[in-house]
Design a protein around this motif. Sequence first.
Motif, PDB file in Angstrom:
ATOM      1  N   GLU A   1      12.135   5.664  -4.625  1.00  0.00           N
ATOM      2  CA  GLU A   1      10.526   5.331  -4.736  1.00  0.00           C
ATOM      3  C   GLU A   1      10.760   7.119  -4.290  1.00  0.00           C
ATOM      4  O   GLU A   1       9.585   7.541  -5.160  1.00  0.00           O
ATOM      5  CB  GLU A   1      10.140   5.245  -3.132  1.00  0.00           C
ATOM      6  CG  GLU A   1       8.941   4.951  -2.772  1.00  0.00           C
ATOM      7  CD  GLU A   1       8.857   4.239  -1.516  1.00  0.00           C
ATOM      8  OE1 GLU A   1       9.535   3.902  -0.420  1.00  0.00           O
ATOM      9  OE2 GLU A   1       6.581   4.494  -1.215  1.00  0.00           O
TER      10      GLU A   1
ATOM     11  N   HIS B   1       8.001  10.433   0.862  1.00  0.00           N
ATOM     12  CA  HIS B   1       9.717  10.228   0.909  1.00  0.00           C
ATOM     13  C   HIS B   1      10.244  11.841   0.486  1.00  0.00           C
ATOM     14  O   HIS B   1       9.380  12.500   0.298  1.00  0.00           O
ATOM     15  CB  HIS B   1      10.275   9.108   0.257  1.00  0.00           C
ATOM     16  CG  HIS B   1       9.523   8.311   1.443  1.00  0.00           C
ATOM     17  ND1 HIS B   1       9.703   7.677   2.669  1.00  0.00           N
ATOM     18  CD2 HIS B   1       8.499   7.174   0.457  1.00  0.00           C
ATOM     19  CE1 HIS B   1       9.295   6.086   2.478  1.00  0.00           C
ATOM     20  NE2 HIS B   1       8.261   5.933   1.310  1.00  0.00           N
TER      21      HIS B   1
ATOM     22  N   HIS C   1       2.921   6.668  -2.013  1.00  0.00           N
ATOM     23  CA  HIS C   1       3.888   5.720  -2.227  1.00  0.00           C
ATOM     24  C   HIS C   1       4.160   5.038  -2.929  1.00  0.00           C
ATOM     25  O   HIS C   1       3.124   4.622  -4.091  1.00  0.00           O
ATOM     26  CB  HIS C   1       3.988   4.764  -0.641  1.00  0.00           C
ATOM     27  CG  HIS C   1       4.398   6.383   0.300  1.00  0.00           C
ATOM     28  ND1 HIS C   1       5.511   6.357   0.834  1.00  0.00           N
ATOM     29  CD2 HIS C   1       3.276   7.512   0.585  1.00  0.00           C
ATOM     30  CE1 HIS C   1       5.377   7.388   1.689  1.00  0.00           C
ATOM     31  NE2 HIS C   1       4.009   8.013   1.671  1.00  0.00           N
ATOM     32  N   PHE C   2       5.263   3.883  -3.309  1.00  0.00           N
ATOM     33  CA  PHE C   2       5.687   2.717  -3.818  1.00  0.00           C
ATOM     34  C   PHE C   2       6.035   2.021  -2.905  1.00  0.00           C
ATOM     35  O   PHE C   2       6.676   2.098  -1.956  1.00  0.00           O
ATOM     36  CB  PHE C   2       6.511   3.130  -4.888  1.00  0.00           C
ATOM     37  CG  PHE C   2       5.726   3.797  -6.184  1.00  0.00           C
ATOM     38  CD1 PHE C   2       6.122   5.310  -5.894  1.00  0.00           C
ATOM     39  CD2 PHE C   2       5.808   2.859  -7.202  1.00  0.00           C
ATOM     40  CE1 PHE C   2       5.594   5.913  -7.164  1.00  0.00           C
ATOM     41  CE2 PHE C   2       5.564   3.705  -8.596  1.00  0.00           C
ATOM     42  CZ  PHE C   2       4.935   4.561  -8.176  1.00  0.00           C
TER      43      PHE C   2
HETATM   44 ZN   LIG Z   1       7.005   4.694   0.587  1.00  0.00          ZN
END
Ligand SMILES: [Zn+2]
Length: 291
Positions: A23, A9, A76-77
């Motif tokens: 995130e 992101h 990522h989260f």
């Molecule tokens: Zn993500």
Amino acid sequence: MKILLISGHGAGDSGAIGNGYKEADLTRELVNNLAPKLRQYATVDVYPQDRDAYSDVNKGNVAVNFANYNYVFEVHFNAGGGDGTEIWVTREEAHITVEEKILSKISQYFNNRGVKRKNFNVIARAKRSGVSSALLETCFIDNANNVNTYKSNVNGICQAICDGIAEGFGLKNNGTTNQTIQPTKKSNEEIAAEVWAGKWGTGEERKNRIQAAGYDYNTIQGLVNKGVGKNGGPTNSTSVPSKSALDVAREIWTKGNWGSGDERKRKVEAAGYNYNEVQKYVNEFAAGKRK
Ligand SMILES: [Zn+2]
């Protein structure tokens, strides 16, 4: 071994939001902590953090050549009310030893949800370039326990990921520490000038980005504080050598200072010496021609 770390992101896409966190911020924090640890085992590049790799792949506008790497690792989260860590690889990935190793290391912090397969954009694009890739969903941003555990253990969690990658690939510690990484592309003065030009942000962000790029933050901030590069620098005179090349060669030969191989070359050149000249003297010591 060359590894590319990607913070998921960003560039206007916050990613998932939960418990007061975005995130895109957490993925940058994690990568900026992981990169210096991993540099003890491999050459590590960080995908430009002012960009969003997902949208770059979609637009055919990727900022790096994936084919230059041996492993692409995207962070990522997760969101959606689950609990724990999972890692995604493409359907084409033959082996998942590394990913299982990372999960086993990180399981001291989070529930292990296993390795899963899906051709997510970025990792699929890397794999099509012939490079092994994985997408880490570190933990759930909308699970308060997960996020609290993450925030209290960023360092340990990044060490676990680093250990998993290093053990999974069988990488040897190259003996460098976080503090001795030498910039390979630009001089400290050039970076200081870029700081003045606003290219490295401010405060914690500046610190994180400078360290993630492999530079020593204190050195560069020291130059900035002295006004180096303020008017567009850099100046031509990088460092003024205080010793002769022979003195440096003697230190290398008698004290073991300055490291060896590429590290020695970087350090000697960064200090303003002619590496070939220094090395010539070192060779003369080695051949018994000098004492
Ligand atoms: Zn993500």
